[in-house]
Design an enzyme around this catalytic site. Structure first.
Site, PDB file in Angstrom:
ATOM      1  N   CYS A  39     -13.452  -7.153  -2.414  1.00 38.73           N
ATOM      2  CA  CYS A  39     -12.485  -7.187  -1.310  1.00 38.73           C
ATOM      3  C   CYS A  39     -13.164  -7.448   0.031  1.00 38.73           C
ATOM      4  O   CYS A  39     -12.504  -7.673   1.045  1.00 38.73           O
ATOM      5  CB  CYS A  39     -11.727  -5.871  -1.231  1.00 38.73           C
ATOM      6  SG  CYS A  39     -10.759  -5.546  -2.693  1.00 38.73           S
ATOM      7  N   ASN A  90      -2.485  -3.544  -1.615  1.00 36.61           N
ATOM      8  CA  ASN A  90      -3.864  -4.012  -1.444  1.00 36.61           C
ATOM      9  C   ASN A  90      -3.927  -5.479  -1.896  1.00 36.61           C
ATOM     10  O   ASN A  90      -3.807  -5.759  -3.088  1.00 36.61           O
ATOM     11  CB  ASN A  90      -4.793  -3.128  -2.282  1.00 36.61           C
ATOM     12  CG  ASN A  90      -6.253  -3.559  -2.199  1.00 36.61           C
ATOM     13  OD1 ASN A  90      -6.574  -4.605  -1.644  1.00 36.61           O
ATOM     14  ND2 ASN A  90      -7.126  -2.755  -2.771  1.00 36.61           N
ATOM     15  N   HIS A 100      -9.997  -2.691   5.802  1.00 35.66           N
ATOM     16  CA  HIS A 100      -9.435  -3.200   4.551  1.00 35.66           C
ATOM     17  C   HIS A 100      -8.288  -2.278   4.133  1.00 35.66           C
ATOM     18  O   HIS A 100      -8.425  -1.056   4.179  1.00 35.66           O
ATOM     19  CB  HIS A 100     -10.546  -3.224   3.493  1.00 35.66           C
ATOM     20  CG  HIS A 100     -10.051  -3.532   2.124  1.00 35.66           C
ATOM     21  ND1 HIS A 100      -9.183  -4.560   1.867  1.00 35.66           N
ATOM     22  CD2 HIS A 100     -10.313  -2.940   0.925  1.00 35.66           C
ATOM     23  CE1 HIS A 100      -8.927  -4.596   0.570  1.00 35.66           C
ATOM     24  NE2 HIS A 100      -9.593  -3.620  -0.023  1.00 35.66           N
TER      25      HIS A 100
HETATM   26  O1  UT7 Z   1      -9.977  -2.671  -2.688  1.00 34.94           O
HETATM   27  C1  UT7 Z   1     -10.639  -1.672  -3.401  1.00 34.94           C
HETATM   28  C2  UT7 Z   1      -9.768  -1.193  -4.502  1.00 34.94           C
HETATM   29  N1  UT7 Z   1      -9.554   0.152  -4.804  1.00 34.94           N
HETATM   30  C3  UT7 Z   1      -9.305   1.217  -4.032  1.00 34.94           C
HETATM   31  O2  UT7 Z   1      -9.424   1.255  -2.870  1.00 34.94           O
HETATM   32  C4  UT7 Z   1      -8.857   2.422  -4.761  1.00 34.94           C
HETATM   33  C5  UT7 Z   1      -9.419   3.691  -4.216  1.00 34.94           C
HETATM   34  N2  UT7 Z   1      -8.813   4.833  -4.867  1.00 34.94           N
HETATM   35  C6  UT7 Z   1      -7.545   5.204  -4.616  1.00 34.94           C
HETATM   36  O3  UT7 Z   1      -6.857   4.606  -3.812  1.00 34.94           O
HETATM   37  C7  UT7 Z   1      -7.035   6.436  -5.329  1.00 34.94           C
HETATM   38  O4  UT7 Z   1      -8.087   7.021  -6.073  1.00 34.94           O
HETATM   39  C8  UT7 Z   1      -5.847   6.111  -6.279  1.00 34.94           C
HETATM   40  C9  UT7 Z   1      -4.610   5.779  -5.459  1.00 34.94           C
HETATM   41  C10 UT7 Z   1      -6.197   4.982  -7.218  1.00 34.94           C
HETATM   42  C11 UT7 Z   1      -5.505   7.357  -7.104  1.00 34.94           C
HETATM   43  O5  UT7 Z   1      -5.217   8.442  -6.237  1.00 34.94           O
HETATM   44  P1  UT7 Z   1      -5.878   9.867  -6.484  1.00 34.94           P
HETATM   45  O6  UT7 Z   1      -5.315  10.767  -5.486  1.00 34.94           O
HETATM   46  O7  UT7 Z   1      -7.367   9.651  -6.506  1.00 34.94           O
HETATM   47  O8  UT7 Z   1      -5.302  10.248  -7.883  1.00 34.94           O
HETATM   48  P2  UT7 Z   1      -6.071  10.619  -9.225  1.00 34.94           P
HETATM   49  O9  UT7 Z   1      -6.610   9.396  -9.854  1.00 34.94           O
HETATM   50  O10 UT7 Z   1      -6.993  11.763  -8.973  1.00 34.94           O
HETATM   51  O11 UT7 Z   1      -4.870  11.138 -10.079  1.00 34.94           O
HETATM   52  C12 UT7 Z   1      -4.135  12.314  -9.724  1.00 34.94           C
HETATM   53  C13 UT7 Z   1      -2.968  12.460 -10.674  1.00 34.94           C
HETATM   54  C14 UT7 Z   1      -3.367  12.291 -12.137  1.00 34.94           C
HETATM   55  O12 UT7 Z   1      -2.599  13.191 -12.915  1.00 34.94           O
HETATM   56  P3  UT7 Z   1      -3.211  14.575 -13.436  1.00 34.94           P
HETATM   57  O13 UT7 Z   1      -4.410  14.203 -14.269  1.00 34.94           O
HETATM   58  O14 UT7 Z   1      -3.601  15.347 -12.198  1.00 34.94           O
HETATM   59  O15 UT7 Z   1      -2.100  15.168 -14.206  1.00 34.94           O
HETATM   60  C15 UT7 Z   1      -2.933  10.871 -12.444  1.00 34.94           C
HETATM   61  O16 UT7 Z   1      -2.627  10.692 -13.817  1.00 34.94           O
HETATM   62  O17 UT7 Z   1      -2.006  11.434 -10.396  1.00 34.94           O
HETATM   63  C16 UT7 Z   1      -1.685  10.756 -11.604  1.00 34.94           C
HETATM   64  N3  UT7 Z   1      -1.335   9.385 -11.279  1.00 34.94           N
HETATM   65  C17 UT7 Z   1      -0.071   9.008 -10.997  1.00 34.94           C
HETATM   66  N4  UT7 Z   1       1.073   9.691 -10.942  1.00 34.94           N
HETATM   67  C18 UT7 Z   1       2.177   9.019 -10.636  1.00 34.94           C
HETATM   68  C19 UT7 Z   1      -2.146   8.308 -11.179  1.00 34.94           C
HETATM   69  N5  UT7 Z   1      -1.435   7.222 -10.864  1.00 34.94           N
HETATM   70  C20 UT7 Z   1      -0.138   7.621 -10.747  1.00 34.94           C
HETATM   71  C21 UT7 Z   1       1.062   6.973 -10.417  1.00 34.94           C
HETATM   72  N6  UT7 Z   1       2.195   7.700 -10.375  1.00 34.94           N
HETATM   73  N7  UT7 Z   1       1.119   5.649 -10.138  1.00 34.94           N
END
Ligand code: UT7
Length: 331
Positions: free
Chosen positions: A118, A288, A258
């Site tokens: 990115c 994004n 970004h």
């Molecule tokens: O350009 C570069 C590209 N990437 C990025 O910049 C991504 C950087 N990372 C992020 O933006 C975040 O880590 C995410 C948005 C991808 C995820 O957010 P998070 O707060 O880090 O969530 P997590 O992965 O720790 O997941 C928390 C919970 C999980 O459930 P449990 O295990 O706590 O029960 C996930 O399964 O949220 C759940 N989850 C969702 N729930 C509803 C993950 N995705 C979703 C969703 N809807 N879409």
């Protein structure tokens, strides 16, 4: 080291292209186990634009490039080099730059791709600056098209809610009017390659029926780890480029980070002690869009009359690789 006033690289035209079709969080609620509330609070995204099935990445790039040329008041014959930053090429080879070069009817103008996650648009600006200041190229057309929705696993709720499609482009040339690129910082750490990648389809894991069944031809991400590295590295790069330009945080008119996640954007602003109203945000509208986030932001500020001569822009990005970079720029 800060660039001399005599010789700097300046943006003389900006263009964007955003596909018409919009996918809202309500639409996603019908596709995967998610909710508008989760997506908005965890990412800041409300809707994203999705390219048509018949469009390739280069088609988005050609539209943005044409708009940038029009904005600069130039025809393609005035360009010496086409640089394309993308993570979603039309084909592994030839380059997307060559597809765009053909689409623009650009004769035999040299063209090549930059693969820098990115961070590609910022890397592209830095490369173009070197080529322009050395006299290798007079005018460069930097195109940043992205179509991550075609390499997204639409059954993976952790990634499919994040991305959208779009393209941005800039015409770049030398200036001695005091404006332009003041400094840069660019870095990479290939040890973090596994944090964000499309594992199959290259020589490391060639495409087979098995890789397709295992969905290895889709984007995969360790979101939490990406998040932590992003905030740290964007902060460091921004500070280094300000320092190299002899500027202070208070001099910044717009921090243009970004647009990957509203929490990363806000955390970066807080780390740099740059007030919220100076931190550009449009992730709610596009999601994004990878390499296209920074040119979309500059274009939106420009079109909205929010850029005045002399304003200091701090461009700041991170991405797959891991790569990260920042630029201090005087408008
Ligand atoms: O350009 C570069 C590209 N990437 C990025 O910049 C991504 C950087 N990372 C992020 O933006 C975040 O880590 C995410 C948005 C991808 C995820 O957010 P998070 O707060 O880090 O969530 P997590 O992965 O720790 O997941 C928390 C919970 C999980 O459930 P449990 O295990 O706590 O029960 C996930 O399964 O949220 C759940 N989850 C969702 N729930 C509803 C993950 N995705 C979703 C969703 N809807 N879409």
């Amino acid at each position: 080291m800060q660039r001399s006033d005599q010789k700097r690289m300046k943006i003389t035209g900006m263009g964007v292209y955003v596909p018409e079709k919009i996918l809202t969080n309500a639409d996603l609620e019908k596709m995967v186990e998610t909710s508008d509330e989760w997506i908005v609070s965890r990412t800041g995204v409300r809707e994203r634009h999705i390219a048509r099935p018949d469009q390739a990445t280069s088609d988005l790039g050609v539209e943005a490039a044409r708009a940038a040329l029009t904005d600069a008041g130039l025809g393609i014959e005035a360009i010496d080099l086409i640089l394309v930053a993308t993570n979603t090429p039309d084909t592994i080879f030839p380059s997307t730059a060559c597809w765009i070069q053909s689409g623009l009817k650009a004769g035999t103008i040299p063209a090549f791709d930059i693969s820098a996650g990115c961070t590609g648009f910022i890397y592209g600006l830095i490369i173009a600056e070197g080529l322009i200041r050395s006299g290798t190229a007079g005018r460069v057309l930097l195109v940043a098209p992205e179509m991550l929705t075609k390499v997204t696993n639409w059954e993976d709720r952790a990634t499919c809610v994040l991305f959208g499609d779009a393209a941005g482009a800039a015409v770049l040339e030398e200036t001695s009017d005091g404006s332009g690129m003041l400094s840069h910082c660019w870095k990479a750490d290939g040890n973090l390659a596994d944090l964000l990648s499309m594992p199959a389809g290259g020589t490391r894991i060639p495409t087979t029926q098995k890789t397709v069944e295992e969905k290895l031809h889709y984007l995969q991400m360790k979101g939490n780890d990406v998040f932590k590295h992003a905030v740290k590295r964007m902060g460091e790069a921004a500070l280094e480029s300000l320092k190299k330009a002899g500027l202070k945080k208070e001099d910044v008119t717009w921090l243009i980070p970004h647009q990957a996640n509203i929490r990363i954007i806000e955390a970066t602003g807080e780390r740099l002690h740059i007030p919220k109203e100076k931190v550009f945000v449009n992730i709610h509208k596009y999601g994004n869009v990878s390499v296209a986030t920074i040119p979309l932001a500059i274009h939106e500020l420009k079109q909205g009359g929010k850029l005045k001569k002399g304003d200091i822009l701090l461009l700041d990005a991170f991405g797959a690789g891991f790569t990260w970079a920042a630029i201090a720029y005087r408008w």
